[in-house]
Design a protein around this motif. Structure first.
Motif, PDB file in Angstrom:
ATOM      1  N   LYS A   1       0.851  -1.182   0.000  1.00 50.50           N
ATOM      2  CA  LYS A   1       0.000   0.000   0.000  1.00 50.50           C
ATOM      3  C   LYS A   1       0.890   1.236   0.000  1.00 50.50           C
ATOM      4  O   LYS A   1       1.999   1.210   0.517  1.00 50.50           O
ATOM      5  N   MET A   2       0.402   2.299  -0.599  1.00 49.75           N
ATOM      6  CA  MET A   2       1.210   3.517  -0.684  1.00 49.75           C
ATOM      7  C   MET A   2       0.303   4.738  -0.674  1.00 49.75           C
ATOM      8  O   MET A   2      -0.926   4.622  -0.770  1.00 49.75           O
ATOM      9  N   ASP A   3       0.925   5.913  -0.547  1.00 49.22           N
ATOM     10  CA  ASP A   3       0.201   7.181  -0.519  1.00 49.22           C
ATOM     11  C   ASP A   3       0.446   7.938  -1.822  1.00 49.22           C
ATOM     12  O   ASP A   3       1.571   7.996  -2.314  1.00 49.22           O
ATOM     13  N   LEU A   4      -0.629   8.502  -2.384  1.00 50.46           N
ATOM     14  CA  LEU A   4      -0.532   9.253  -3.628  1.00 50.46           C
ATOM     15  C   LEU A   4      -0.744  10.734  -3.384  1.00 50.46           C
ATOM     16  O   LEU A   4      -1.521  11.135  -2.510  1.00 50.46           O
ATOM     17  N   VAL A   5      -0.056  11.553  -4.171  1.00 46.27           N
ATOM     18  CA  VAL A   5      -0.295  12.987  -4.159  1.00 46.27           C
ATOM     19  C   VAL A   5      -1.535  13.264  -4.996  1.00 46.27           C
ATOM     20  O   VAL A   5      -1.609  12.886  -6.162  1.00 46.27           O
ATOM     21  N   GLU A   6      -2.528  13.885  -4.390  1.00 47.03           N
ATOM     22  CA  GLU A   6      -3.768  14.169  -5.114  1.00 47.03           C
ATOM     23  C   GLU A   6      -3.538  15.298  -6.111  1.00 47.03           C
ATOM     24  O   GLU A   6      -2.855  16.278  -5.814  1.00 47.03           O
ATOM     25  N   ARG A   7      -4.101  15.146  -7.292  1.00 44.57           N
ATOM     26  CA  ARG A   7      -3.952  16.168  -8.318  1.00 44.57           C
ATOM     27  C   ARG A   7      -5.241  16.274  -9.125  1.00 44.57           C
ATOM     28  O   ARG A   7      -6.030  15.333  -9.192  1.00 44.57           O
ATOM     29  N   VAL A   8      -5.438  17.448  -9.723  1.00 41.76           N
ATOM     30  CA  VAL A   8      -6.604  17.692 -10.569  1.00 41.76           C
ATOM     31  C   VAL A   8      -6.128  18.320 -11.868  1.00 41.76           C
ATOM     32  O   VAL A   8      -5.023  18.871 -11.951  1.00 41.76           O
ATOM     33  N   SER A   9      -6.965  18.220 -12.892  1.00 39.30           N
ATOM     34  CA  SER A   9      -6.615  18.789 -14.188  1.00 39.30           C
ATOM     35  C   SER A   9      -7.730  19.724 -14.650  1.00 39.30           C
ATOM     36  O   SER A   9      -8.887  19.307 -14.760  1.00 39.30           O
ATOM     37  N   PRO A  10      -7.395  20.980 -14.940  1.00 40.94           N
ATOM     38  CA  PRO A  10      -8.420  21.915 -15.432  1.00 40.94           C
ATOM     39  C   PRO A  10      -8.624  21.840 -16.939  1.00 40.94           C
ATOM     40  O   PRO A  10      -9.518  22.494 -17.472  1.00 40.94           O
ATOM     41  N   ASP A  11      -7.776  21.071 -17.650  1.00 39.66           N
ATOM     42  CA  ASP A  11      -7.837  21.064 -19.117  1.00 39.66           C
ATOM     43  C   ASP A  11      -7.789  19.650 -19.700  1.00 39.66           C
ATOM     44  O   ASP A  11      -7.072  19.386 -20.648  1.00 39.66           O
ATOM     45  N   TYR A  12      -8.528  18.747 -19.079  1.00 34.95           N
ATOM     46  CA  TYR A  12      -8.666  17.375 -19.580  1.00 34.95           C
ATOM     47  C   TYR A  12      -7.313  16.664 -19.694  1.00 34.95           C
ATOM     48  O   TYR A  12      -6.984  16.079 -20.718  1.00 34.95           O
ATOM     49  N   ASN A  13      -6.532  16.745 -18.629  1.00 35.66           N
ATOM     50  CA  ASN A  13      -5.297  15.982 -18.459  1.00 35.66           C
ATOM     51  C   ASN A  13      -4.098  16.482 -19.257  1.00 35.66           C
ATOM     52  O   ASN A  13      -3.071  15.797 -19.338  1.00 35.66           O
ATOM     53  N   TRP A  14      -4.192  17.675 -19.848  1.00 36.05           N
ATOM     54  CA  TRP A  14      -3.008  18.230 -20.497  1.00 36.05           C
ATOM     55  C   TRP A  14      -2.024  18.741 -19.451  1.00 36.05           C
ATOM     56  O   TRP A  14      -0.812  18.609 -19.610  1.00 36.05           O
ATOM     57  N   THR A  15      -2.528  19.314 -18.371  1.00 29.68           N
ATOM     58  CA  THR A  15      -1.692  19.742 -17.247  1.00 29.68           C
ATOM     59  C   THR A  15      -2.385  19.333 -15.956  1.00 29.68           C
ATOM     60  O   THR A  15      -3.600  19.089 -15.928  1.00 29.68           O
ATOM     61  N   PHE A  16      -1.574  19.240 -14.872  1.00 33.21           N
ATOM     62  CA  PHE A  16      -2.108  18.843 -13.571  1.00 33.21           C
ATOM     63  C   PHE A  16      -1.698  19.853 -12.511  1.00 33.21           C
ATOM     64  O   PHE A  16      -0.643  20.488 -12.609  1.00 33.21           O
ATOM     65  N   GLU A  17      -2.530  19.975 -11.502  1.00 34.15           N
ATOM     66  CA  GLU A  17      -2.243  20.834 -10.346  1.00 34.15           C
ATOM     67  C   GLU A  17      -2.408  20.013  -9.079  1.00 34.15           C
ATOM     68  O   GLU A  17      -3.382  19.253  -8.949  1.00 34.15           O
ATOM     69  N   HIS A  18      -1.466  20.133  -8.168  1.00 34.93           N
ATOM     70  CA  HIS A  18      -1.546  19.421  -6.897  1.00 34.93           C
ATOM     71  C   HIS A  18      -2.477  20.176  -5.949  1.00 34.93           C
ATOM     72  O   HIS A  18      -2.410  21.403  -5.833  1.00 34.93           O
ATOM     73  N   THR A  19      -3.308  19.416  -5.279  1.00 34.85           N
ATOM     74  CA  THR A  19      -4.276  20.033  -4.357  1.00 34.85           C
ATOM     75  C   THR A  19      -3.693  20.227  -2.961  1.00 34.85           C
ATOM     76  O   THR A  19      -4.294  20.910  -2.136  1.00 34.85           O
ATOM     77  N   GLY A  20      -2.532  19.602  -2.703  1.00 38.14           N
ATOM     78  CA  GLY A  20      -1.952  19.650  -1.360  1.00 38.14           C
ATOM     79  C   GLY A  20      -2.432  18.528  -0.461  1.00 38.14           C
ATOM     80  O   GLY A  20      -1.978  18.391   0.671  1.00 38.14           O
ATOM     81  N   LYS A  21      -3.346  17.707  -0.948  1.00 33.95           N
ATOM     82  CA  LYS A  21      -3.868  16.588  -0.173  1.00 33.95           C
ATOM     83  C   LYS A  21      -3.166  15.293  -0.572  1.00 33.95           C
ATOM     84  O   LYS A  21      -2.553  15.201  -1.632  1.00 33.95           O
ATOM     85  N   VAL A  22      -3.289  14.307   0.297  1.00 27.39           N
ATOM     86  CA  VAL A  22      -2.666  13.001   0.063  1.00 27.39           C
ATOM     87  C   VAL A  22      -3.735  11.915   0.143  1.00 27.39           C
ATOM     88  O   VAL A  22      -4.549  11.910   1.067  1.00 27.39           O
ATOM     89  N   VAL A  23      -3.743  11.018  -0.847  1.00 27.46           N
ATOM     90  CA  VAL A  23      -4.659   9.875  -0.837  1.00 27.46           C
ATOM     91  C   VAL A  23      -3.939   8.725  -0.143  1.00 27.46           C
ATOM     92  O   VAL A  23      -2.943   8.206  -0.644  1.00 27.46           O
ATOM     93  N   LYS A  24      -4.414   8.313   1.015  1.00 24.27           N
ATOM     94  CA  LYS A  24      -3.722   7.350   1.864  1.00 24.27           C
ATOM     95  C   LYS A  24      -4.066   5.898   1.506  1.00 24.27           C
ATOM     96  O   LYS A  24      -5.169   5.590   1.072  1.00 24.27           O
ATOM     97  N   ASP A  25      -3.085   5.020   1.740  1.00 23.60           N
ATOM     98  CA  ASP A  25      -3.271   3.555   1.695  1.00 23.60           C
ATOM     99  C   ASP A  25      -3.944   3.068   0.414  1.00 23.60           C
ATOM    100  O   ASP A  25      -4.930   2.327   0.440  1.00 23.60           O
ATOM    101  N   VAL A  26      -3.405   3.480  -0.717  1.00 33.90           N
ATOM    102  CA  VAL A  26      -3.881   2.995  -2.005  1.00 33.90           C
ATOM    103  C   VAL A  26      -3.196   1.657  -2.296  1.00 33.90           C
ATOM    104  O   VAL A  26      -1.985   1.507  -2.101  1.00 33.90           O
ATOM    105  N   ILE A  27      -3.937   0.658  -2.753  1.00 30.37           N
ATOM    106  CA  ILE A  27      -3.355  -0.644  -3.064  1.00 30.37           C
ATOM    107  C   ILE A  27      -2.450  -0.513  -4.282  1.00 30.37           C
ATOM    108  O   ILE A  27      -2.848   0.019  -5.313  1.00 30.37           O
ATOM    109  N   ASN A  28      -1.225  -0.989  -4.152  1.00 31.20           N
ATOM    110  CA  ASN A  28      -0.226  -0.884  -5.206  1.00 31.20           C
ATOM    111  C   ASN A  28      -0.342  -2.077  -6.155  1.00 31.20           C
ATOM    112  O   ASN A  28       0.014  -3.193  -5.805  1.00 31.20           O
ATOM    113  N   MET A  29      -0.837  -1.824  -7.368  1.00 29.96           N
ATOM    114  CA  MET A  29      -0.992  -2.887  -8.367  1.00 29.96           C
ATOM    115  C   MET A  29      -0.036  -2.716  -9.537  1.00 29.96           C
ATOM    116  O   MET A  29      -0.114  -3.463 -10.514  1.00 29.96           O
ATOM    117  N   GLY A  30       0.881  -1.751  -9.479  1.00 29.31           N
ATOM    118  CA  GLY A  30       1.728  -1.477 -10.636  1.00 29.31           C
ATOM    119  C   GLY A  30       3.200  -1.376 -10.328  1.00 29.31           C
ATOM    120  O   GLY A  30       3.941  -0.709 -11.047  1.00 29.31           O
TER     121      GLY A  30
END
Length: 274
Positions: free
Chosen positions: A85-114
């Motif tokens: 399990k790992m923690d991800l940096v939360e991000r959002v995209s205002p332009d359909y994934n061409w660029t990303f912005e970090h929200t400052g939040k962390v998504v905790k305990d995500v199952i690592n499948m990759g």
């Protein structure tokens, strides 16, 4: 391998989805050409048209019209150890994934499948971490030499003996895994007058090594022992093309763990290796 009756349906729906995206992709490229829709992708300059192109047309098409729509599923920045399990940096995209912005939040305990961290070597605590610390304190961070000079340690010998006992063979050779391991060592094992039987889904490093060896290559179906046995029987019975002389060596090349190509050698017949 067991096949579900729904798998053909899933395949058809997947291809239909790609087809629909491709059609809409050409429509959007038409709109971009007439500046109706803004294009974010890099393009060749007009003064560079006489040079070798930096971008392949279809690769660009796939990137901007298909991959970009689902880009948020990849290249995710993490802020923890890549364990089970790992923690991800939360991000959002205002332009359909061409660029990303970090929200400052962390998504905790995500199952690592990759991750390639199959055996837990990337953990910062536990048995693997403790063993790594102990080995570093005893042997140092590295040997600074090749094994044929002064880089051969007792743990290398112990590892090879352990692998040989596990496989039930006389001896084994251990290499630091990597692309060059397979591509450079297969030519040292076989050459002209030898036969390589290769799984159809082998990693590119194994395929390149087989080609560089100059050996004859025959491919068997993935994980299909019947296909392999048929090729092996034919090779032993008929020998080399035209001359029908016995092959000097027959090397069967398969992968050990998914994505990490390995090959194991045990000496059976005078000219059959597996």
């Amino acid at each position: 391998f067991l096949c579900s009756p729904t798998e053909p349906i899933l395949a058809v729906l997947t291809y239909m989805g790609y087809g629909i995206l491709t059609i809409f992709g050409y429509l959007r490229d038409f709109l971009r050409h007439w500046n109706i829709e803004k294009c974010h992708v890099a393009r060749e300059r007009e003064e560079q048209k006489d040079f070798v192109p930096l971008y392949q047309d279809f690769e660009n098409f796939y990137t901007r019209n298909l991959y970009m729509r689902i880009r948020d599923n990849w290249n995710r920045p993490i802020c923890s150890v890549p364990g089970a399990k790992m923690d991800l940096v939360e991000r959002v995209s205002p332009d359909y994934n061409w660029t990303f912005e970090h929200t400052g939040k962390v998504v905790k305990d995500v199952i690592n499948m990759g991750s390639y961290n199959y055996l837990g070597f990337a953990e910062n605590s536990g048995a693997c971490a403790d063993a790594a610390i102990e080995a570093t304190q005893k042997y140092g961070a590295g040997v600074g030499s090749t094994r044929c000079e002064i880089g051969n340690l007792d743990i290398h010998e112990e590892l090879e003996q352990l692998v040989a006992r596990f496989l039930g063979v006389e001896s084994s050779m251990a290499f630091g895994m990597g692309f060059a391991t397979n591509s450079m060592n297969i030519p040292a094992l076989t050459g002209k007058g030898c036969l390589i039987l290769s799984d159809e889904l082998n990693h590119a490093s194994l395929v390149l090594g087989a080609r560089l060896s100059g050996s004859t290559i025959r491919v068997f179906k993935h994980n299909n022992m019947q296909s392999l046995e048929k090729l092996l029987r034919d090779a032993i019975i008929h020998g080399q093309p035209r001359t029908h002389r016995p092959w000097k060596k027959i090397l069967i090349v398969v992968e050990g763990i998914y994505r990490y190509a390995q090959y194991f050698l045990c000496f059976c017949d005078p000219f059959v290796y597996f």
